[in-house]
Design a protein around this motif. Structure first.
Motif, PDB file in Angstrom:
ATOM      1  N   HIS A 397     -19.207 -20.304  -4.674  1.00  0.00           N
ATOM      2  CA  HIS A 397     -19.075 -21.516  -5.215  1.00  0.00           C
ATOM      3  C   HIS A 397     -18.747 -22.609  -4.067  1.00  0.00           C
ATOM      4  O   HIS A 397     -19.077 -23.785  -4.088  1.00  0.00           O
ATOM      5  N   TRP A 455      -6.841 -20.013 -10.512  1.00  0.00           N
ATOM      6  CA  TRP A 455      -7.577 -21.404 -10.923  1.00  0.00           C
ATOM      7  C   TRP A 455      -9.081 -21.057 -10.855  1.00  0.00           C
ATOM      8  O   TRP A 455      -9.834 -21.958 -10.675  1.00  0.00           O
ATOM      9  N   ARG A 456      -9.475 -19.718 -10.974  1.00  0.00           N
ATOM     10  CA  ARG A 456     -10.937 -19.411 -10.893  1.00  0.00           C
ATOM     11  C   ARG A 456     -11.647 -20.201 -11.893  1.00  0.00           C
ATOM     12  O   ARG A 456     -12.718 -20.716 -11.466  1.00  0.00           O
ATOM     13  N   LYS A 457     -11.269 -20.116 -13.117  1.00  0.00           N
ATOM     14  CA  LYS A 457     -12.155 -20.870 -14.255  1.00  0.00           C
ATOM     15  C   LYS A 457     -12.357 -22.357 -13.893  1.00  0.00           C
ATOM     16  O   LYS A 457     -13.452 -22.781 -13.800  1.00  0.00           O
ATOM     17  N   GLU A 458     -11.058 -23.067 -13.413  1.00  0.00           N
ATOM     18  CA  GLU A 458     -11.111 -24.362 -13.315  1.00  0.00           C
ATOM     19  C   GLU A 458     -12.084 -24.731 -11.961  1.00  0.00           C
ATOM     20  O   GLU A 458     -13.016 -25.564 -11.917  1.00  0.00           O
ATOM     21  N   LEU A 460     -14.843 -22.965 -10.878  1.00  0.00           N
ATOM     22  CA  LEU A 460     -16.207 -22.827 -11.282  1.00  0.00           C
ATOM     23  C   LEU A 460     -16.762 -23.853 -12.000  1.00  0.00           C
ATOM     24  O   LEU A 460     -17.825 -24.124 -12.058  1.00  0.00           O
ATOM     25  N   GLU A 461     -16.089 -24.511 -12.916  1.00  0.00           N
ATOM     26  CA  GLU A 461     -16.389 -25.547 -13.721  1.00  0.00           C
ATOM     27  C   GLU A 461     -16.606 -26.835 -12.973  1.00  0.00           C
ATOM     28  O   GLU A 461     -17.308 -27.670 -13.397  1.00  0.00           O
ATOM     29  N   ALA A 462     -16.119 -26.874 -11.714  1.00  0.00           N
ATOM     30  CA  ALA A 462     -16.246 -28.045 -10.706  1.00  0.00           C
ATOM     31  C   ALA A 462     -17.276 -28.077 -10.164  1.00  0.00           C
ATOM     32  O   ALA A 462     -17.889 -26.998  -9.531  1.00  0.00           O
ATOM     33  N   VAL A 463     -18.327 -28.898 -10.403  1.00  0.00           N
ATOM     34  CA  VAL A 463     -19.590 -28.901  -9.898  1.00  0.00           C
ATOM     35  C   VAL A 463     -19.969 -29.960  -8.801  1.00  0.00           C
ATOM     36  O   VAL A 463     -21.225 -30.177  -8.508  1.00  0.00           O
TER      37      VAL A 463
END
Length: 508
Positions: A397, A455-458, A460-463
């Motif tokens: 990512h 902070w993996r989830k946050e 991966l949500e940042a694009v």
């Protein structure tokens, strides 16, 4: 013609002003769907012929007997709640309407008996003082006039975490506010007491006990011992402390006046600029005497270490030691403590001990601050390799949006995560760093890896590139406490156990 249009409008719209409709978030509980369904079934059927014959007057009669919601102010609302139930419109079931009003009055009487005020929001000013928001201040004050505003019924929402100080006042304060385990704490306290009371402290046992956190009252002497500043032999401690403290103030007399000389002016100017930026939200560090202490510590260290000199970020590394050694003389509220109330010799001892312990720390990571900072470059590269093996999705990512690890992890290595965590968490984290053989130089790498994956989830949500950097430079850790730091340490230990003795595991 206009009258006919109005009549047709109200005929087409079932939801007329004043009708009973469930409203989400209203002050009083909405209608129970089951009651509402019954109300619809029990409503008497009106003869359609009579409606046709009264078309011209039906809307005027309705308008005279009904008040719109936006026409009712606070005073009328209070009169409505305290007075008898109003007469319902002609086409409403009177039993249901009276039952609904009675239920609302019953709920309101409970609120009057046990008012629940909304939790006030607070903000921290630049000078460190805590100020309530305007809305909270308005809610906490009675309105003018003869009657007081009644408290609103508190709606169900996600639980708010308690506001805890930036410097923990209790060593085992969790972010959840849960009290510590009394029996376990007593056992730990007794272990520390026995270890530190022995004539020759067993440093290995002390490290094992300190890994999971040091009790507040034993932290100052434990940090002095584990940093190598204080000898394990009790008889020699007073002698060594006196000698080292005198030596430090000898350096002050010898070197500090040279800060105004031309070849030292750049160093002193940079220190003087950085000190006010050190923990700006904590009033303790905005006091002039404290800032002078930091200036002396940093300038003397820079003069005695010409290979690196002063580098921005070293100023942050003094603060945990200063706070811990100050806590020996402050029972509560270290954040707002006035250091000038301490005797002069106590202030001098805190300053000298902070200098020597910070020096011991920097001896192990000095390559982080030499020319081109090769130590940080190496650690950031190792973090990139480690994350690529731990979580390939996060690593890919970053590559997809061209985010370099150096852009966010440089500060993590340079400041030892002090800009990412509240000071209370840094102090707890350093308990473990002191207990580890190479805590600041080696174990910190695995802490950074665990912190990133947290902070993996946050991530991966940042694009986009900007969103990722904003997230990684402003991670929401303000409410963190010992509980979160403990989980971070456990994950870092797991990673170290898996990869430290098998470096080929994280090489491609």
């Amino acid at each position: 013609m206009a009258t006919d249009n109005k009549i047709q409008f109200w005929k087409r719209n079932a939801k007329v002003p004043g009708s009973l409709q469930p409203v989400y978030g209203a002050q009083h509980p909405p209608l129970d769907p089951r009651i509402h369904k019954t109300f619809l079934k029990e409503a008497p059927k009106t003869n359609t012929l009579s409606i046709k014959s009264k078309r011209a007057s039906s809307f005027l009669e309705f308008a005279r007997s009904t008040n719109d919601a936006w026409d009712i102010d606070d005073d009328e609302d209070e009169e409505f709640l305290g007075g008898p139930p109003p007469t319902p419109p002609p086409n409403l079931n009177s039993k249901v309407a009276v039952a609904t009003v009675a239920q609302a009055i019953h709920n309101y009487s409970k609120v009057r008996e046990k008012p629940e005020w909304p939790q006030s929001t607070e903000r921290v000013q630049a000078n460190g003082s805590v100020v309530k928001s305007n809305s909270a201040a308005q809610l906490s004050q009675p309105s003018g006039g003869s009657s007081f505003r009644k408290p609103l019924h508190k709606q169900q929402s996600l639980p708010l975490r308690p506001v805890i100080p930036l410097i923990a006042r209790i060593s085992d304060q969790n972010a959840s506010g849960a009290p510590p385990m009394a029996v376990r704490e007593k056992t730990r306290l007794e272990k520390f007491r026995q270890l530190l009371a022995s004539e020759n402290t067993d440093l290995e046992k002390l490290r094992r006990c300190s890994w999971s956190g040091v009790p507040r009252e034993f932290r100052p002497i434990t940090w002095r011992l584990l940093s190598g500043y204080l000898p394990a032999n009790m008889e020699r401690r007073e002698i060594v402390l006196k000698r080292k403290r005198d030596e430090y103030f000898g350096f002050i007399e010898q070197y500090y006046d040279s800060r105004n000389e031309e070849h030292h002016q750049d160093t002193y100017r940079q220190i003087h600029i950085d000190i006010p930026r050190t923990n700006p939200l904590i009033p303790l560090f905005q006091q002039a005497p404290v800032q002078e202490v930091f200036e002396r510590i940093l300038f003397i260290w820079a003069i005695r270490h010409p290979a690196s000199g002063y580098v921005q970020g070293i100023n942050d590394l003094v603060t945990p030691f200063f706070v811990v050694f100050l806590s020996e003389f402050v029972e509560d509220d270290v954040e707002n403590f006035d250091v000038t109330t301490l005797p002069q010799h106590v202030q001098r001892n805190i300053e000298a001990d902070s200098f020597w312990c910070m020096s011991k720390l920097l001896d192990g990571i000095q390559d982080n601050y030499t020319f081109a900072q090769p130590g940080i470059q190496t650690k950031v590269k190792a973090l990139e390799e480690l994350v690529s093996r731990i979580d390939e999705h996060v690593h890919n990512h970053f590559q997809k949006y061209e985010v370099e690890y150096l852009q966010f992890a440089f500060r993590w290595m340079n400041n030892l995560l002090m800009r990412e965590l509240p000071l209370r968490c840094t102090i707890r984290l350093w308990d473990t760093y002191q207990a580890e053989a190479e805590g600041f130089s080696h174990f910190h790498l695995y802490i950074c890896a665990a912190f990133l994956i947290k902070w993996r989830k946050e991530i991966l949500e940042a694009v986009d590139f900007q969103g990722l950097l904003l997230l990684l430079q402003n991670l929401p850790t303000i409410h963190w406490g010992n509980e979160e730091v403990g989980l971070l340490l456990a994950e870092a230990y797991r990673l170290k156990y898996m990869f430290a003795d098998a470096p080929s595991h994280y090489r491609r």
